[in-house]
Design an enzyme around this catalytic site. Structure first.
Site, mmCIF file in Angstrom:
data_model
loop_
_atom_site.group_PDB
_atom_site.id
_atom_site.type_symbol
_atom_site.label_atom_id
_atom_site.label_comp_id
_atom_site.label_asym_id
_atom_site.label_seq_id
_atom_site.Cartn_x
_atom_site.Cartn_y
_atom_site.Cartn_z
ATOM 1 N N GLU A 297 0.822 -1.210 0.000
ATOM 2 C CA GLU A 297 0.000 0.000 0.000
ATOM 3 C C GLU A 297 0.859 1.266 0.000
ATOM 4 O O GLU A 297 0.617 2.189 0.765
ATOM 5 C CB GLU A 297 -0.962 -0.003 1.196
ATOM 6 C CG GLU A 297 -1.882 -1.198 1.182
ATOM 7 C CD GLU A 297 -2.984 -1.166 2.240
ATOM 8 O OE1 GLU A 297 -4.092 -1.586 1.921
ATOM 9 O OE2 GLU A 297 -2.734 -0.732 3.361
ATOM 10 N N ASP A 371 -8.358 -9.093 4.245
ATOM 11 C CA ASP A 371 -8.119 -7.962 5.141
ATOM 12 C C ASP A 371 -9.169 -7.842 6.244
ATOM 13 O O ASP A 371 -10.027 -6.974 6.175
ATOM 14 C CB ASP A 371 -8.101 -6.670 4.296
ATOM 15 C CG ASP A 371 -7.556 -5.489 5.059
ATOM 16 O OD1 ASP A 371 -7.045 -5.695 6.175
ATOM 17 O OD2 ASP A 371 -7.633 -4.364 4.537
ATOM 18 N N GLU A 399 -12.627 -2.240 12.266
ATOM 19 C CA GLU A 399 -12.676 -1.471 11.027
ATOM 20 C C GLU A 399 -13.789 -1.949 10.095
ATOM 21 O O GLU A 399 -14.452 -1.142 9.449
ATOM 22 C CB GLU A 399 -11.312 -1.584 10.323
ATOM 23 C CG GLU A 399 -11.271 -0.975 8.938
ATOM 24 C CD GLU A 399 -9.915 -1.138 8.258
ATOM 25 O OE1 GLU A 399 -8.986 -1.695 8.873
ATOM 26 O OE2 GLU A 399 -9.797 -0.693 7.100
#
Ligand code: BDP
Length: 697
Positions: A297, A371, A399
């Site tokens: 990323e 993820d 998240e």
């Protein structure tokens, strides 16, 4: 005294005390414990001994309503003796037996000394004594019997570490519990007492390490002034057995050292890291090591110089090795050019590097191959790297599971992956692990974790890292008893809510193996329509692949063949439409809408049904919680009630938006009894949340 007792009971329950409230027990029990444990012998010569002694005194006083008498040397009639063979003559005879428990183990034993009942909390080292004290306090808080008590404990995993994604400016990436706990501005001069309470909470569940800063690291964390601040935190945590680690930016030799390169083969770069390690250990002699996110990323890494992940990791490992530090190198990498299937990337990158790492490199692998989704299969690297120590990284922060406002107990998620079989019937993910890393859900919020239920996930993480075989239901029961009340009429309904909560979230967000369907960027709320943008594998359509005929990601031999990364027996099961577990169906298969499910319904009907079921499960949690009205203090009861209202609204939103979208693709009628979403699809698509928390900006 009367006044004190009175203020004790009306004390506002704001969640700050976590599971260490030590609230007064029911009088008969309190009196019994007090009689049994009134004369305490506890050494007080080292900081850890002091911490253990203080905790015990605090706990016993709170729980029984009367302070125990504390002695440092054998009292005439001791009733509770804590210590190690070195610190206590009463425990010295147990030396051999204790040594077998290892550095962090302990035993609790009810025994007789000189004709009197004595409870021993004994360990080979001070830290085990502290862990044993917390264990004893847990038994007392949950009203356990001390008769014939005999407990022997040692951790099954060496590394039990929190990862804070905290930036130097106090912002917490994917944090929903307020600003960072670390006040870099006032450190090192000011030691907020909260740092000690943080350490107590961690030690109480056996967490023995903490990475202070975000994996998206700022090179400044390694600058001398920040190291001085980190050293103060390390000093504060040391009496609780917690080592400090830092996330490092691979290009720090350039940004901080002024070098032209960060190439692992460059001798100057190697020297820079060696000097940096020396500097760190001069300040923090028991520094744990580095955590690294490289070539992922947009982060810099060894591949920027054409070097492998092993070369990058070994560079840092060599610098740390003389001091006993480790490198936790993250396997969460995926290529700049969008590959055939992102789920295959980490394995492709790392499996071949097994054996290429220095002994002090540990590969940190997320629980699943994408993820932190509400449900993923276990990561194929578990079981595939027998020569490399592995740490499993899980999110404690939610998240992708409703932030801090959704009541979702993650114990079942952790357990599901820990108990997954990597091959055959015996090898499990848990057995492949040297440690667990949990992305912390901790901030300055008074509750620490942003709600009254989220600390349960911090708690369960620690308990499972200590022993992954423990029942997550039992862990939930312990937590609920300590957090709310040991009364079974409180514990049982709360445990019921907790145990069903993760499946509820899966149902209203991503049932049947769907994944990565949240809105872009901030990940708040549904976005199954997300398409376009910089990378295909940052969209939802990439993952669900729904069309007129069916839905799901074909990862069998006909598709991306991600399934081939698992051991043959696992691959055969996941790859077979007839044998794949239904909860993972659409993860591995693209399936026609009319496919018959175990329930007898078509896939389409089942999918819509699951979404609605998730909403009903939240309603059930609301009803249970409402029934606890008189039994939980009004302050906490009110906040949980309000948060459950938010959760219900958002579960309904997930259901409606998802049903509207998938119906627009499948073109199928809603099953009988299912209500149409109240808004057209475009309404859901247009919702914007520019200020949603935690998204990394
Ligand atoms: C993703 C998060 C992102 C993290 C990344 C990571 O959205 O904020 O930086 O994982 O783990 O889940 O590196």
């Amino acid at each position: 005294m009367a006044l004190l007792a009175c203020t004790g009971t009306v004390r506002a329950e704001d969640g700050y005390a976590l599971w260490m409230r030590y609230a007064p027990l029911e009088p008969a029990l309190a009196a019994d414990y007090h009689t049994r444990l009134a004369e305490v012998v506890a050494p007080d010569q080292t900081p850890i001994q002091h911490a253990a002694r203080e905790e015990l005194e605090r706990g016993l006083t709170g729980l029984t309503g009367s302070a125990p008498r504390m002695h440092v040397a054998p009292a005439i009639n001791p009733s509770l003796v804590i210590g190690t063979p070195q610190s206590s003559t009463l425990i010295a005879p147990l030396r051999q037996e204790l040594d077998a428990l290892g550095d962090e183990g302990y035993l609790l034993r009810q025994t007789r000394i000189d004709g009197r009942d004595v409870l021993l909390v004994a360990a080979p080292r001070d830290i085990g004594v502290l862990y044993g004290v917390f264990h004893l306090l847990r038994l007392l808080q949950t009203g356990a019997s001390l008769d014939a008590l005999e407990v022997r404990e040692s951790p099954r995993m060496r590394l039990r570490v929190l990862n804070h994604w905290d930036n130097l400016d106090g912002y917490v990436e994917r944090g929903y519990a307020g600003r960072s706990l670390w006040d870099w501005q006032t450190l090192p001069e000011w030691r907020n007492p909260r740092y000690t309470d943080y350490a107590r909470a961690n030690a109480s569940v056996g967490i023995n390490g903490t990475v202070l800063n975000n994996v998206n690291a700022n090179a400044q964390s390694l600058a001398p002034d920040y190291l001085a601040k980190a050293a103060t935190l390390a000093d504060t945590f040391r009496p609780y057995g917690i080592r400090v680690y830092l996330s490092v930016r691979f290009s720090a030799p350039i940004e901080l050292g002024g070098l032209k390169t960060a190439d692992p083969r460059d001798p100057e770069v190697q020297r820079w890291w060696q000097h940096k390690a020396d500097e760190i250990y001069a300040r923090i002699p028991d520094f744990g090591g580095f955590l690294v996110k490289a070539n992922s990323e947009g982060q810099p890494g060894p591949q920027d110089y054409g070097r492998s992940h092993a070369e990058g990791a070994n560079l840092l490992a060599d610098a740390l090795a003389p001091h006993g530090g480790v490198v936790m190198w993250r396997a969460f990498v995926y290529a700049h050019d969008v590959p055939a299937d992102r789920a295959t990337q980490a394995y492709t990158e790392f499996a071949g590097l097994d054996g290429a790492f220095r002994p002090n490199v540990i590969l940190q692998v997320k629980n699943g191959p994408i993820d932190f989704q509400p449900r993923e299969p276990f990561h194929p690297l578990f079981g595939a790297m027998p020569r490399t120590p592995l740490v499993m990284e899980v999110q404690i922060t939610k998240e992708y599971l409703g932030f801090a406002t959704h009541l979702v107990y993650l114990g079942p998620l952790y357990e599901e992956v820990l108990q997954s079989h990597t091959r055959g019937q015996s090898a499990t993910v848990a057995q492949a692990l040297t440690g667990m890393a949990g992305v912390a859900n901790i901030g300055m919020d008074r509750t620490w974790s942003g709600s009254h239920f989220d600390p349960a996930n911090w708690y369960a993480f620690g308990r499972l890292a200590w022993n992954p075989q423990q029942s997550v239901r039992a862990i939930a029961a312990d937590w609920a008893a300590m957090t709310f009340s040991p009364d079974p009429a409180v514990v049982q309904p709360i445990v019921g809510m907790m145990m069903g909560s993760r499946e509820a979230a899966v149902n209203y967000m991503t049932p049947l193996g769907l994944h990565h369907l949240m809105a872009r960027g901030h990940h708040y709320g549904p976005g199954p329509w997300v398409d376009g943008g910089p990378r295909a594998d940052w969209t939802s359509v990439y993952y669900h692949r729904a069309d007129r005929d069916g839905i799901g990601f074909d990862r069998t031999a006909r598709g991306s063949y991600a399934v081939g990364q698992y051991a043959p027996d696992v691959a055969a099961r996941y790859g077979d439409l007839a044998r794949v577990p239904e909860p993972l169906l659409l993860w591995f298969h693209h399936v026609p809408w009319e496919h018959r499910m175990a329930s007898g319904r078509s896939l389409w009907d089942e999918l819509v049904g699951r979404y609605s079921q998730g909403v009903r499960q939240v309603q059930d949690m609301q009803a249970t919680w409402a029934s606890l009205g008189g039994r939980v203090d009004p302050q906490r009861h009110a906040q949980v009630t309000a948060f459950l209202r938010i959760q219900l609204r958002e579960a309904q939103w997930w259901r409606d938006a998802s049903v509207a979208y998938f119906q627009s693709v499948s073109g199928r009628p809603l099953p009988a009894g299912e209500s149409a979403p109240p808004h057209p699809l475009g309404w859901y698509e247009r919702l914007q949340f520019p200020s949603a928390p935690g998204d990394g900006r």
